[in-house]
Design a protein around this motif. Structure first.
Motif, PDB file in Angstrom:
ATOM      1  N   GLU A  61      39.780  34.705  38.650  1.00  0.00           N
ATOM      2  CA  GLU A  61      39.776  35.583  39.818  1.00  0.00           C
ATOM      3  C   GLU A  61      38.838  36.775  39.606  1.00  0.00           C
TER       4      GLU A  61
ATOM      5  N   GLU B 295      38.950  39.472  41.083  1.00  0.00           N
ATOM      6  CA  GLU B 295      39.780  40.680  41.126  1.00  0.00           C
ATOM      7  C   GLU B 295      40.292  41.039  39.732  1.00  0.00           C
ATOM      8  N   ASP B 296      40.623  40.018  38.946  1.00  0.00           N
ATOM      9  CA  ASP B 296      41.064  40.296  37.576  1.00  0.00           C
ATOM     10  C   ASP B 296      39.937  40.905  36.748  1.00  0.00           C
TER      11      ASP B 296
ATOM     12  N   ALA C 191      37.446  42.725  37.864  1.00  0.00           N
ATOM     13  CA  ALA C 191      37.273  44.112  38.303  1.00  0.00           C
ATOM     14  C   ALA C 191      38.342  45.010  37.681  1.00  0.00           C
ATOM     15  N   LYS C 192      39.568  44.515  37.592  1.00  0.00           N
ATOM     16  CA  LYS C 192      40.642  45.301  36.985  1.00  0.00           C
ATOM     17  C   LYS C 192      40.390  45.516  35.491  1.00  0.00           C
TER      18      LYS C 192
ATOM     19  N   GLN D 168      29.676  45.587  37.863  1.00  0.00           N
ATOM     20  CA  GLN D 168      29.910  44.866  39.111  1.00  0.00           C
ATOM     21  C   GLN D 168      28.659  44.872  39.985  1.00  0.00           C
TER      22      GLN D 168
ATOM     23  N   GLN E  94      34.510  34.200  34.818  1.00  0.00           N
ATOM     24  CA  GLN E  94      34.691  35.625  35.135  1.00  0.00           C
ATOM     25  C   GLN E  94      34.767  36.395  33.817  1.00  0.00           C
TER      26      GLN E  94
END
Length: 669
Positions: free
Chosen positions: A456, A458-459, A461-462, A497, A506
């Motif tokens: 993901e 999103e993971d 980015a976290k 990013q 990722q």
């Protein structure tokens, strides 16, 4: 049921199929490995065929024997193309793999990433980068390995013998799930032709570094190190990157990172590449801004970029020697110069000589290897001469650890120093000698990386945000000696990013010391425990503080005479294996060539448990400080500073420190 009707999971579990799949057509749209030279005797060819057929039930031998003989004659290797799977190979999320062990599923994810068509240089030949950096030697090995990983429990260890899965062995939960070796030859059998012969026999392979250890993350893996190198290179010559020119070559799996790194650093980059397919891939991926095929047009474009102080990356589709010579004729000043063609593999596609087309070179290297070697060495002499003309007018040239100076010297090029010293044989330094070694490795900073197993974005980015927060907190109390390294890496992770670095999994990379690696990993593990992110796979490039003994690259700034020893890399992989690594690897070969380096790596799965927290602290502390200890014993000032800090932080660490000798004493003898 036919193979094509099976699901992805079923195909993994089937391993080598009982029913022969249909032959696969040769896909000319894929970037393929060049034909390897004919090196086996008739008896050895028969042995190679016997070795290949032992993977299959005897009832299939009559069909497969002529097919494998044809592959050996046509390509110089037996790849078993028929057994290439029908499913798309890429880093699926960890839940997509059939597995009894989550750790094993993570390893399958990383293998798939290494062979992703967007990542691998020659995916159908199972080569990730460097012209010969292989994950496996053939597709039977791939299928069998994936099946073993699907079957294994957390009380078994898979042993990998140069691409061949030797088998699953009983072990225990804290043991590595996989132990990988590649090319570990008896020392007297590590010449280039030895690799050609034994690889053709199917009994060893060149794992490069992260290719054969399942930890390659695409060109991003080297973008960061190249960015740091370029930034520090400009600092060394007292210039801002803005409007200044960096000239290099190679757009393959590793070298393809150079233009992107130049853009991040903020300079003008010209990178030459002779392979039109890989050049187009890098353009499509956005790793280069422009492609130019004519030298006159290149000259005009570079002059324009200089006058406007642009930040731009330009690929020249042609030979790098022509660029150096043309820029000399046109009086275009090159500020930084390097080269990243795969000169660890000079006779089999790693370096293409000037004056020969890409196609003609591929034909000659297979059909007339001795003549091809002569052409390569002739080109290296021209290459070095052109570089010398530029450096005489102020260009700063550095060897990028690809064996350029080593092979140029063997070709009789003018690259030797007039005042040779121990470890300083060449006119030009290795980038480790002048930049990465004293500025990063001696202080414990190296290429720490992670992969989000969920797949993901999103993971990812976290994790970027977590890593940035950790580094900023550490920097508040960092000593002055490492403030620049900390600042560079915070700048890097904040822009990660926007720079669109992900190709394949990722994944992310940054340079961190032992403190940074442990604190970032612990913060990840806590986030996993809370359910904020999925599992994270930790790793690093082998090109690091302690994983690699390489006298012309990673350990080239060691001057006590020990740079030709390989104890450190062996200690590293042994220590990692009993301190909690999920898998470990040790290889002969790497970025500077077969027989020129021993290098090791690891992978570690974080799952949010207390056990993972214990493992990461034990292993990451050792993985870095093993190398700092060796560097401090070589009397490297930065390493002495770093290991003293480590001993203050960890009372159980006791390292032998060197005593310095007064230079004046030697005037008395």
């Amino acid at each position: 049921m036919q193979l094509t009707e099976l699901s992805f999971k079923d195909q993994i579990l089937e391993g080598i199929p009982d029913v022969l799949p249909q032959p696969k057509p040769y896909d000319s749209a894929i970037n393929h490995a060049p034909k390897r030279k004919t090196i086996l005797s008739p008896k050895e060819e028969e042995l190679a065929l016997r070795n290949a057929l032992r993977y299959f039930d005897p009832r299939h031998h009559r069909v497969l024997l002529p097919e494998f003989k044809s592959e050996l004659d046509t390509y110089g290797r037996i790849y078993m193309y028929r057994f290439r799977p029908d499913y798309k190979i890429y880093a699926r999320p960890i839940d997509a793999y059939p597995a009894k062990s989550r750790q094993a599923a993570a390893i399958m994810l990383m293998i798939q990433n290494n062979l992703d068509h967007a990542v691998a240089q020659h995916p159908h030949e199972l080569i990730t980068y460097g012209g010969n950096g292989a994950v496996f030697s053939n597709w039977a090995q791939y299928r069998l390995t994936m099946r073993y990983l699907a079957e294994m429990t957390d009380e078994q260890t898979l042993v990998m013998y140069s691409g061949h899965p030797l088998g699953l062995f009983p072990s225990h939960r804290e043991a590595p799930r996989v132990v990988v070796t590649n090319g570990m030859m008896i020392p007297n059998y590590s010449q280039p032709d030895d690799w050609e012969k034994f690889n053709a026999l199917g009994v060893t392979q060149y794992g490069q570094m992260t290719a054969g250890s399942y930890m390659y993350i695409g060109p991003q893996g080297i973008v960061h190190g190249t960015t740091i190198t370029v930034l520090n290179g400009f600092r060394k010559i007292g210039k801002s990157p803005k409007g200044h020119l960096f000239v290099t070559s190679g757009l393959g799996g590793m070298s393809g990172a150079q233009p992107k790194a130049g853009n991040i650093a903020g300079c003008i980059t010209v990178c030459a590449e002779v392979n039109p397919k890989i050049t187009q891939v890098r353009l499509d991926q956005g790793w280069i801004d422009e492609k130019i095929s004519h030298l006159d047009r290149l000259v005009t474009r570079v002059k324009e970029a200089k006058s406007k102080k642009e930040t731009v990356s330009i690929a020249y589709l042609g030979n790098i020697v022509d660029v150096w010579e043309k820029f000399d004729e046109e009086h275009i000043h090159i500020d930084l110069g390097s080269d990243q063609t795969s000169l660890h593999n000079p006779w089999a596609g790693g370096y293409y000589p000037a004056g020969l087309s890409f196609e003609a070179s591929n034909k000659m290297m297979a059909e007339d290897p001795e003549r091809f070697k002569e052409k390569v060495q002739e080109s290296l002499r021209r290459h070095a001469k052109a570089i010398n003309q530029h450096t005489a007018r102020g260009t700063y040239f550095f060897d990028y650890g690809n064996a350029f100076l080593l092979e140029a010297s063997r070709a009789g090029a003018d690259v030797m120093s007039d005042n040779q010293d121990l470890g300083r044989e060449f006119k030009y330094p290795s980038y480790v000698q002048d930049i990465m070694g004293p500025m990063c490795f001696d202080y414990g900073f190296g290429p720490f990386r992670w992969v989000c197993a969920s797949g993901e974005p999103e993971d990812l980015a976290k994790t970027d945000a977590i890593a940035c927060e950790v580094l900023e907190a550490i920097m508040q109390n960092s000593p002055e000696a490492i403030q620049q390294q900390m600042a560079d890496n915070i700048r890097w992770i904040k822009g990660a990013q926007d720079n669109k670095l992900v190709v394949g999994s990722q994944a992310r990379i940054l340079y961190a010391d032992a403190e940074g690696r442990m604190k970032i990993a612990e913060a990840f593990n806590q986030a996993i425990s809370k359910g904020d992110i999925g599992e994270v796979i930790l790793g690093r490039d082998h090109h690091d503080v302690s994983g690699t003994d390489s006298p012309y690259r990673e350990t080239s700034n060691i001057y006590d005479g020990s740079r030709f020893t390989a104890d450190m890399a062996i200690h590293n992989v042994i220590g990692d294996s009993f301190r909690g690594a999920t898998w470990v690897s040790i290889h002969n070969g790497g970025g500077v060539g077969w027989g020129e380096v021993i290098n090791g790596g690891f992978g570690m799965v974080l799952d949010g448990t207390k056990e993972a927290s214990i493992r990461l602290k034990q292993m990451l502390f050792w993985d870095v400080n093993n190398g700092i200890s060796r560097r401090s014993w070589a009397r490297n000032d930065g390493a002495i500073f770093a290991i003293k800090r480590a001993m203050e932080a960890e009372p159980n660490l006791k390292v032998t420190l060197p005593n310095h000798v007064d230079d004046d004493l030697f005037k008395l003898i």
